[in-house]
Design a protein around this motif. Structure first.
Motif: not given
Length: 350
Positions: A14-22, A32-41
């Motif tokens: 099974g795939y093990i995703p990156g750890e997700q904190p509270k 998890s290679n998430e974008n550090p900036y918020p999405p478009s307004p």
């Protein structure tokens, strides 16, 4: 005890995703290679003006509004686009539609390990071919296998490199099966493979709004391919796989290319600075056209550094697999987060 599951399911890890904190934690999350900036307004505008009547009804089964937005931006016909609950769903559709026990799925390693998981769920054969040290695409080895499905991630994870369009074109010419070009990180790269998709009817480009558009939380992705190829995928796609809110948000952010491009440029600038800072600490850093870096500490103590950073509230990614045991994958954060990371690493390696 008798198993409830198919043999393939019992055998898989099974795939093990990156750890997700509270959500209320002060963790610096670079795993998890998430974008550090918020999405478009534009997202806020959509949510504020959303007609609740659409929540009572089933959503548009083909996500027409979003497909039209993608069509406008990429200059491809809307019937060349299929929408998925994240790009992972589109990857899964290809596997389910094109493979069986007698058909092979091939890809170079290391790469996105979900490919292996998706194949393991099916009665299909996996062929993994090692990338050479310079990450040049092993075209001859891939062609020799001639899989029913061939996965190529470009830019690739975890290496961050881009496969030249000429190599993808040669591969498409010589394969009899489907060539899947996974372009999840193309918004941070200097080029893409859309021209190959337009040229060959056995090629599909799969993209996501999770990375460049900062929308990992709503699960929205899409594939671009000749309608002849999409026809089979539509047969097995869930009828209502994209909810109404995701479709509306996706269309809005897709049409706000200026904002997406400005954030991607900030990430590229931060990525280059982080690369220089890590090299000054003695790390080997691979060239990257993504929002993350693959790095190698000089002492080969990647796992040790991973755990020590975790103790300090900094999450990065460590893959305990062949070829990656001595390396770390670090997502590019904000400049403030990157500075904290570099300071922590500096103290640890001293």
């Amino acid at each position: 005890m008798t198993s409830f599951f198919r043999a393939e399911v019992d055998a898989m890890t099974g795939y093990i995703p990156g750890e997700q904190p509270k959500s209320d934690s002060k963790i610096i999350k670079l795993n998890s290679n998430e974008n550090p900036y918020p999405p478009s307004p534009k997202v806020k505008d959509v949510l504020q003006d959303f007609d609740w009547e659409w929540l009572r009804r089933y959503p548009d089964s083909s996500a027409t509004n979003f497909r039209n937005a993608v069509s406008e931006v990429l200059n491809v016909p809307a019937d060349w686009i299929i929408v998925g609950n994240g790009s992972d769903e589109v990857l899964n559709l290809v596997i389910r539609a094109c493979t069986d026990a007698d058909r092979k799925v091939v890809y170079p390693m290391p790469t996105y390990v979900l490919y292996r998981t998706l194949v393991e769920m099916q009665p299909a054969q996996t062929v993994e071919i090692d990338y050479p040290a310079d990450y040049k695409l092993p075209i001859e080895e891939l062609v020799q296998v001639d899989g029913a499905v061939t996965f190529i991630a470009t830019p690739n994870s975890p290496s961050g490199h881009v496969v030249p369009v000429e190599d993808l074109r040669e591969l498409a010419t010589r394969l009899s099966g489907v060539l899947v070009i996974d372009e999840a990180y193309c918004d941070f790269a200097s080029s893409d493979a859309l021209s190959v998709v337009k040229e060959f009817d056995n090629v599909i480009s799969i993209r996501t709004l999770s990375k460049g558009y900062s929308l990992a939380g709503i699960r929205l992705g899409f594939g671009v391919a000749n309608p002849k190829l999409l026809q089979g995928l539509y047969k097995i796609k869930d009828s209502y796989n994209i909810d109404a809110i995701a479709c509306a948000i996706g269309a809005a952010v897709m049409r706000d290319q200026d904002y997406k491009n400005s954030c991607a440029e900030k990430v590229r600038i931060s990525r280059n600075k982080l690369s220089v800072d890590l090299e000054k600490l003695g790390f080997k850093v691979w060239d990257s056209q993504t929002n993350f870096l693959l790095v190698q500490p000089t002492k080969g103590n990647a796992e040790h550094l991973y755990f020590k950073l975790k103790e300090q509230g900094i999450l990065i990614r460590y893959f305990k697999q062949e070829g990656l045991e001595d390396k770390l994958r670090i997502a590019v954060g904000t400049d403030e987060e990157n500075t904290i990371l570099v300071k922590a690493l500096s103290e640890l390696i001293q």
